[in-house]
Design an enzyme around this catalytic site. Structure first.
Site, PDB file in Angstrom:
ATOM      1  N   ASP A 283       0.972  -1.025   0.127  1.00  0.00           N
ATOM      2  CA  ASP A 283      -0.078  -0.020   0.082  1.00  0.00           C
ATOM      3  C   ASP A 283       1.074   1.316  -0.029  1.00  0.00           C
ATOM      4  O   ASP A 283       2.084   1.140   0.443  1.00  0.00           O
ATOM      5  CB  ASP A 283      -0.884   0.087   1.185  1.00  0.00           C
ATOM      6  CG  ASP A 283      -1.899   1.126   1.443  1.00  0.00           C
ATOM      7  OD1 ASP A 283      -2.306   1.582   0.482  1.00  0.00           O
ATOM      8  OD2 ASP A 283      -1.853   1.834   2.645  1.00  0.00           O
TER       9      ASP A 283
ATOM     10  N   ASP B  60      -1.070  -0.463   6.158  1.00  0.00           N
ATOM     11  CA  ASP B  60      -1.618   0.068   7.432  1.00  0.00           C
ATOM     12  C   ASP B  60      -2.958  -0.031   7.510  1.00  0.00           C
ATOM     13  O   ASP B  60      -3.361   0.015   8.939  1.00  0.00           O
ATOM     14  CB  ASP B  60      -1.169   1.653   7.287  1.00  0.00           C
ATOM     15  CG  ASP B  60      -2.111   2.065   6.495  1.00  0.00           C
ATOM     16  OD1 ASP B  60      -2.948   1.682   5.615  1.00  0.00           O
ATOM     17  OD2 ASP B  60      -1.999   3.808   6.581  1.00  0.00           O
TER      18      ASP B  60
ATOM     19  N   ASP C 186      -7.339  -1.184   3.843  1.00  0.00           N
ATOM     20  CA  ASP C 186      -6.687  -2.233   3.278  1.00  0.00           C
ATOM     21  C   ASP C 186      -6.825  -3.764   3.876  1.00  0.00           C
ATOM     22  O   ASP C 186      -6.161  -4.638   3.682  1.00  0.00           O
ATOM     23  CB  ASP C 186      -5.411  -2.174   2.582  1.00  0.00           C
ATOM     24  CG  ASP C 186      -4.271  -1.407   3.520  1.00  0.00           C
ATOM     25  OD1 ASP C 186      -4.804  -1.622   4.868  1.00  0.00           O
ATOM     26  OD2 ASP C 186      -3.528  -0.855   2.951  1.00  0.00           O
TER      27      ASP C 186
HETATM   28  P1  ADP Z   1      -3.678   4.646  -0.004  1.00  0.00           P
HETATM   29  O1  ADP Z   1      -4.076   3.343  -1.005  1.00  0.00           O
HETATM   30  O2  ADP Z   1      -2.783   5.468  -0.620  1.00  0.00           O
HETATM   31  O3  ADP Z   1      -3.679   4.141   1.560  1.00  0.00           O
HETATM   32  P2  ADP Z   1      -6.623   5.167   0.375  1.00  0.00           P
HETATM   33  O4  ADP Z   1      -7.407   3.843  -0.282  1.00  0.00           O
HETATM   34  O5  ADP Z   1      -6.620   5.087   1.966  1.00  0.00           O
HETATM   35  O6  ADP Z   1      -5.260   5.434  -0.024  1.00  0.00           O
HETATM   36  O7  ADP Z   1      -7.462   6.312  -0.152  1.00  0.00           O
HETATM   37  C1  ADP Z   1      -7.535   6.524  -1.601  1.00  0.00           C
HETATM   38  C2  ADP Z   1      -7.667   7.988  -1.681  1.00  0.00           C
HETATM   39  O8  ADP Z   1      -8.907   8.424  -1.326  1.00  0.00           O
HETATM   40  C3  ADP Z   1      -6.928   9.175  -0.993  1.00  0.00           C
HETATM   41  O9  ADP Z   1      -5.807   9.278  -1.674  1.00  0.00           O
HETATM   42  C4  ADP Z   1      -7.814  10.252  -1.126  1.00  0.00           C
HETATM   43  O10 ADP Z   1      -7.921  10.754  -2.323  1.00  0.00           O
HETATM   44  C5  ADP Z   1      -9.205   9.460  -0.796  1.00  0.00           C
HETATM   45  N1  ADP Z   1      -9.693   9.660   0.731  1.00  0.00           N
HETATM   46  C6  ADP Z   1      -9.643   8.339   1.416  1.00  0.00           C
HETATM   47  N2  ADP Z   1     -10.173   8.930   2.744  1.00  0.00           N
HETATM   48  C7  ADP Z   1     -10.158  10.015   2.704  1.00  0.00           C
HETATM   49  C8  ADP Z   1     -10.391  10.990   3.888  1.00  0.00           C
HETATM   50  N3  ADP Z   1     -10.804  10.602   5.018  1.00  0.00           N
HETATM   51  N4  ADP Z   1     -10.568  12.458   3.438  1.00  0.00           N
HETATM   52  C9  ADP Z   1     -10.158  12.649   1.932  1.00  0.00           C
HETATM   53  N5  ADP Z   1     -10.059  11.696   1.087  1.00  0.00           N
HETATM   54  C10 ADP Z   1      -9.958  10.469   1.481  1.00  0.00           C
HETATM   55 MG    MG Z   2      -3.813   3.131   2.846  1.00  0.00          MG
END
Ligand code: ADP
Ligand code: MG
Length: 627
Positions: free
Chosen positions: A327, A520, A524
């Site tokens: 991730d 983390d 995921d």
């Molecule tokens: P990663 O795979 O990098 O860990 P996530 O799946 O957690 O990313 O989130 C993907 C995208 O969704 C983030 O880059 C953001 O654009 C959006 N996102 C997710 N959760 C939030 C939140 N709490 N506030 C704002 N944007 C969010």
């Molecule tokens: Mg993440």
């Protein structure tokens, strides 16, 4: 030494002295027989008892049975032959018990060593009461209480520092020897040792939910998850012991019968003796003991390095890892975003940030934490209602009575709100207020300082493929992937898309190559459980991640992935060495016994010797610091 071990030592000494005495002082007749029998029973009564119980419980073929049959048989043979040589039966039992004693001592000691390394369980918590400190059971401290941790004491419960600064020794949790400086406002996890100042901590968890308790639980449970190698041993024993018993029976009966048929004397005694020797040799003790001990030592060694492996089955899978999927946020990057720019229509910068921070007040996503930090002011949660987090998108909430949406372009599309594209490279949080687009905040994350090194270390450790999966924007994802040298990258994924990407990879890989997912746990956790082996970032990671994962890295250091793989390889190679070593020697001795070359003395020495070497080899699995 435990009481039980001391008792055994006394029995060994008495019986040994009797045996020597009986050989030096001539006693004859019934008295002689009675004294030998006494010496035999002193050393062997528990084995006979266990063998008897085994037969009653239907578990006939165990090592107690083998020892009992072999030694009782040897005595019977001596009586039948009128040779009066009972030495052998007693000596065999004696050495067997010495071997058992050594083994229980060594196993007990290494278990104790491992537990001592894991000695992170706090005994008490200090609560300030009318100006003086009172020690209470950490279990009794309610969430939100203020506890005091003095220099030299362990932090008993997770919390946030409200007063004081100190340097912490996190060695027991992370294997990291450098002290960590902490001050007011920092989160602090239980199990660290306070090395300097007095700290006041407001607890955020109950003791049972705190990091120490979780870790101890994991390590204590790790033994219950059996690996394939251990499974192999128990299956092996189920076939092996009956096979050995039948072979011994055939050895005792067939050659004399053949000899009789050929018109020669049967020679029963010699063949029965060989069969009994064969039984003594066949004890699979070394195997049965050293394999679980090797795994236990490996798990202990890894935990000393801040890598918690939840069971020996995971140890085995980890050693076969050929594909590592990451991730991005919080795993390869620090997950601590800086606000780079705020672009908006009518509102002021501060107002847009305030709406965003308030709407995000309940989320545990690194983005949300970063926005709250950038906002910098106390957040009054009463102003926020109807929070709805949409994973991989962002969230919606009502702030001061107006609806706020904060998230990526997917969220805006889902809500049907036209948004402005931003030319900046970074993670862009679009914000809509009352259904109309209000602007966006550009934030950026930094790569973990040793992320690049960690990817290189994985390659060096024989990992064939590294893949990054992220929900973040394509531009950001590709930049990070290129910087770090990750082989492939897939971006703008929803949590479900991450699962299907991992499933694709799982379908394409050879069966023997295992796939690890490192994350983390924020958005995921499903992938963590879907991968062959899930590795979670423990410090930053969510509780869900730590539950879902098979391996937890205590200090979120990506370098520990390669290290964990190397530790598991060392552990498994020790396991295989022991299996092969024990089996080869065993079968060689069995052959010699059947041919009448090896006698019982030889057999028991070989057995105890193999066991000692196997146990010492197993303990090597504990030494993994330099890997
Ligand atoms: P990663 O795979 O990098 O860990 P996530 O799946 O957690 O990313 O989130 C993907 C995208 O969704 C983030 O880059 C953001 O654009 C959006 N996102 C997710 N959760 C939030 C939140 N709490 N506030 C704002 N944007 C969010
Ligand atoms: Mg993440």
């Amino acid at each position: 030494m435990s009481k039980k071990q001391k008792k055994m030592l006394v029995r060994i000494l008495i019986s040994a002295v009797m045996l020597i005495g009986l050989n030096l002082i001539p006693v004859a007749g019934l008295l002689r027989m009675a004294l030998y029998l006494a010496a035999y029973l002193i050393i062997g009564y528990d084995i006979l008892k266990k063998a008897g119980k085994g037969i009653l419980n239907g578990r006939v073929f165990d090592e107690n049975f083998l020892m009992a049959v072999a030694t009782v048989g040897a005595i019977a043979l001596a009586v039948y032959e009128k040779s009066g040589d009972y030495n052998e039966a007693i000596a065999v039992m004696l050495f067997y018990q010495i071997g058992e004693l050594f083994q229980s001592y060594a196993v007990g000691k290494s278990r104790k060593n491992i537990s001592a390394l894991m000695d992170i369980r706090p005994d008490y918590a200090n609560i300030e009461c009318d100006g003086s400190l009172e020690q209470v059971d950490p279990d009794e401290v309610a969430v939100g209480s203020i506890i005091v941790v003095q220099p030299g004491e362990k932090v008993p419960i997770d919390g946030i520092i409200t007063e004081g600064t100190a340097s912490l020794n996190t060695g027991a949790l992370t294997g990291e020897s450098l002290p960590r400086e902490v001050t007011v406002g920092d989160e602090i996890i239980s199990g660290c040792i306070n090395m300097s100042g007095v700290l006041k901590i407001q607890t955020t968890k109950e003791f049972g939910e705190s990091t120490v308790s979780k870790i101890l639980e994991l390590v204590e449970d790790s033994g219950s998850r059996k690996s394939k190698s251990e499974d192999f041993i128990s299956k092996f024993a189920r076939v092996y012991t009956p096979a050995v018993c039948i072979s011994a029976l055939l050895l005792a009966v067939l050659p004399p019968l053949v000899s009789l048929l050929l018109g020669n004397p049967a020679g029963w005694a010699a063949w029965i003796y060989r069969a009994l020797t064969f039984l003594v040799i066949s004890c699979p003790c070394a195997l049965v003991i050293s394999i679980p001990l090797s795994f236990f030592a490996g798990i202990g060694g890894a935990s000393k390095e801040g890598i918690l492996i939840k069971g020996s089955n995971y140890m085995e899978t980890l050693s076969q890892t050929k594909i590592v999927v990451f991730d991005k946020t919080g795993t390869l990057t620090q997950g601590v975003f800086e606000v780079n720019g705020i672009h908006h229509n009518e509102l002021e910068d501060a107002k847009l940030l305030e709406y965003a921070a308030l709407a995000e007040c309940a989320s545990s996503h690194p983005i949300s934490k970063s926005l709250q930090r950038a906002y910098g002011k106390e957040i009054d949660r009463n102003r926020v209602t109807d929070i709805e987090e949409i994973s991989g998108h962002g969230l919606t909430a009502t702030v001061d009575g107006v609806s706020v949406a904060a998230g990526n372009t997917k969220l805006m599309e889902q809500l049907g709100i036209p948004y402005a594209d931003c030319h900046c490279v970074g993670t862009i949080i679009h914000i809509a207020i009352d259904g109309t687009y209000a602007g966006h905040i550009v934030i950026s994350d930094i790569e973990k300082p040793n992320a690049k090194e960690a990817i290189a270390a994985l390659k060096k450790a024989g990992v064939k493929q590294t893949v990054m999966l992220t929900g973040d924007a394509k531009q950001v994802a590709e930049k990070v992937a290129a910087d770090l040298g990750v082989d492939a990258v897939h971006s703008e994924l929803l949590p479900a898309d991450k699962v299907s990407e991992v499933e694709k990879l799982l379908a394409d890989k050879p069966l023997k190559a295992k796939l690890a997912f490192v994350g983390d746990g924020i958005n995921d956790a499903p992938v963590l459980s879907r991968a062959d082996i899930g590795i979670a970032m423990g410090a930053m990671g969510s509780d869900a991640a730590i539950e879902a994962a098979d391996v937890v890295l205590m200090d979120d250091d990506p370098m520990k992935i390669a290290k964990g793989i190397k530790i598991s390889r060392k552990c498994l190679s020790i396991v295989y060495q022991n299996i092969v070593f024990a089996l080869v020697i065993k079968f060689a001795c069995l052959g010699l016994g059947a041919l009448g070359i090896a006698n019982m003395w030889f057999a028991i020495f070989a057995d105890v010797g193999v066991m000692i070497i196997a146990v010492l080899n197993a303990i090597r699995a504990l030494r993994v610091h330099k890997l």
